[in-house]
Write a protein that holds these residues in place. Structure first.
Motif, PDB file in Angstrom:
ATOM      1  N   MET A  66       0.819  -1.204   0.000  1.00  0.00           N
ATOM      2  CA  MET A  66       0.000   0.000   0.000  1.00  0.00           C
ATOM      3  C   MET A  66       0.857   1.260   0.000  1.00  0.00           C
ATOM      4  SD  MET A  66      -2.224   1.761   2.934  1.00  0.00           S
ATOM      5  CE  MET A  66      -0.672   2.430   3.452  1.00  0.00           C
ATOM      6  N   ALA A  67       1.885   1.280   0.836  1.00  0.00           N
ATOM      7  CA  ALA A  67       2.668   2.495   1.027  1.00  0.00           C
ATOM      8  C   ALA A  67       3.748   2.680  -0.033  1.00  0.00           C
ATOM      9  CB  ALA A  67       3.292   2.483   2.413  1.00  0.00           C
TER      10      ALA A  67
ATOM     11  N   GLU B 136      -1.751   8.169   7.514  1.00  0.00           N
ATOM     12  CA  GLU B 136      -3.182   8.315   7.811  1.00  0.00           C
ATOM     13  C   GLU B 136      -4.006   7.285   7.030  1.00  0.00           C
ATOM     14  OE1 GLU B 136      -6.458   9.982   9.794  1.00  0.00           O
ATOM     15  OE2 GLU B 136      -4.324  10.200  10.133  1.00  0.00           O
ATOM     16  N   LYS B 137      -3.625   7.041   5.785  1.00  0.00           N
ATOM     17  CA  LYS B 137      -4.311   6.025   4.984  1.00  0.00           C
ATOM     18  C   LYS B 137      -4.185   4.653   5.659  1.00  0.00           C
ATOM     19  CE  LYS B 137      -4.328   4.053   0.331  1.00  0.00           C
ATOM     20  NZ  LYS B 137      -3.660   4.041  -0.979  1.00  0.00           N
ATOM     21  N   TRP B 138      -2.991   4.340   6.157  1.00  0.00           N
ATOM     22  CA  TRP B 138      -2.768   3.068   6.842  1.00  0.00           C
ATOM     23  C   TRP B 138      -3.562   3.021   8.148  1.00  0.00           C
ATOM     24  CZ3 TRP B 138      -2.052  -1.656   6.211  1.00  0.00           C
ATOM     25  CH2 TRP B 138      -1.633  -2.491   7.240  1.00  0.00           C
ATOM     26  N   ARG B 139      -3.574   4.127   8.873  1.00  0.00           N
ATOM     27  CA  ARG B 139      -4.300   4.192  10.143  1.00  0.00           C
ATOM     28  C   ARG B 139      -5.782   3.884   9.950  1.00  0.00           C
ATOM     29  NH1 ARG B 139      -6.793   8.806  12.678  1.00  0.00           N
ATOM     30  NH2 ARG B 139      -6.993   8.435  14.884  1.00  0.00           N
ATOM     31  N   ASN B 140      -6.332   4.285   8.809  1.00  0.00           N
ATOM     32  CA  ASN B 140      -7.756   4.102   8.528  1.00  0.00           C
ATOM     33  C   ASN B 140      -8.089   2.834   7.751  1.00  0.00           C
ATOM     34  OD1 ASN B 140      -8.573   6.508   9.827  1.00  0.00           O
ATOM     35  ND2 ASN B 140      -7.902   7.689   8.052  1.00  0.00           N
ATOM     36  N   ASP B 141      -7.097   2.021   7.460  1.00  0.00           N
ATOM     37  CA  ASP B 141      -7.328   0.775   6.733  1.00  0.00           C
ATOM     38  C   ASP B 141      -8.200  -0.160   7.586  1.00  0.00           C
ATOM     39  OD1 ASP B 141      -6.321  -1.187   4.472  1.00  0.00           O
ATOM     40  OD2 ASP B 141      -6.215  -2.265   6.388  1.00  0.00           O
TER      41      ASP B 141
ATOM     42  N   TRP C 147       7.924   6.727   8.046  1.00  0.00           N
ATOM     43  CA  TRP C 147       7.052   7.075   6.918  1.00  0.00           C
ATOM     44  C   TRP C 147       7.542   8.361   6.278  1.00  0.00           C
ATOM     45  CZ3 TRP C 147       2.725   4.136   5.684  1.00  0.00           C
ATOM     46  CH2 TRP C 147       2.372   3.152   6.601  1.00  0.00           C
TER      47      TRP C 147
ATOM     48  N   GLU D 273       0.267  11.687   5.110  1.00  0.00           N
ATOM     49  CA  GLU D 273      -0.920  11.260   4.357  1.00  0.00           C
ATOM     50  C   GLU D 273      -0.968   9.740   4.189  1.00  0.00           C
ATOM     51  OE1 GLU D 273       0.073  15.384   3.713  1.00  0.00           O
ATOM     52  OE2 GLU D 273       1.271  13.630   3.152  1.00  0.00           O
ATOM     53  N   THR D 274       0.162   9.134   3.882  1.00  0.00           N
ATOM     54  CA  THR D 274       0.203   7.686   3.726  1.00  0.00           C
ATOM     55  C   THR D 274       0.008   6.995   5.067  1.00  0.00           C
ATOM     56  OG1 THR D 274       1.725   7.990   1.887  1.00  0.00           O
ATOM     57  CG2 THR D 274       1.510   5.768   2.726  1.00  0.00           C
TER      58      THR D 274
END
Length: 108
Positions: A32-33, A63-68, A56, A60-61
């Motif tokens: 993903m990252a 945060e995307k992982w945090r919300n996965d 990281w 932004e990336t």
């Protein structure tokens, strides 16, 4: 750069599902990252405390992982079952000095 520091200790309820989940999510976060995940390192102390360090490139990336959704499910299992304790710190890296260039670090 953002540094995530995750300290933890397993509870007596940790099971084989933890290892399977950890392996799956480590692969998923790398995919993903991409290049936004700089380094991912895990350590275990003699007393059983665990330490994960994740660098990281941008928030932004992260945060995307945090919300996965899968990551959030694993976090719930960690709180409810797998960890006796955990502590998560997220910090902005102000400066880094190194004797080698970034090419010397293996891909995460």
């Amino acid at each position: 750069m953002i540094l995530v520091v995750f300290r933890s200790r397993f509870s007596k309820q940790v099971d084989d599902a933890y290892g399977t989940t950890e392996e799956h999510l480590a692969k998923k976060v790398r995919e993903m990252a991409g290049d936004d995940l700089v380094h991912l390192k895990n350590y275990v102390a003699e007393d059983g405390e665990r330490l994960a360090l994740v660098w990281w490139r941008n928030p932004e990336t992260l945060e995307k992982w945090r919300n996965d959704p899968e990551h959030q499910d694993a976090q719930r299992l960690g709180r409810d079952k797998w960890y006796e304790f955990f502590e998560l710190s997220v910090a902005e890296v102000v400066r880094t000095s190194s004797s080698v260039g970034p090419e010397a670090y293996p891909a995460p």
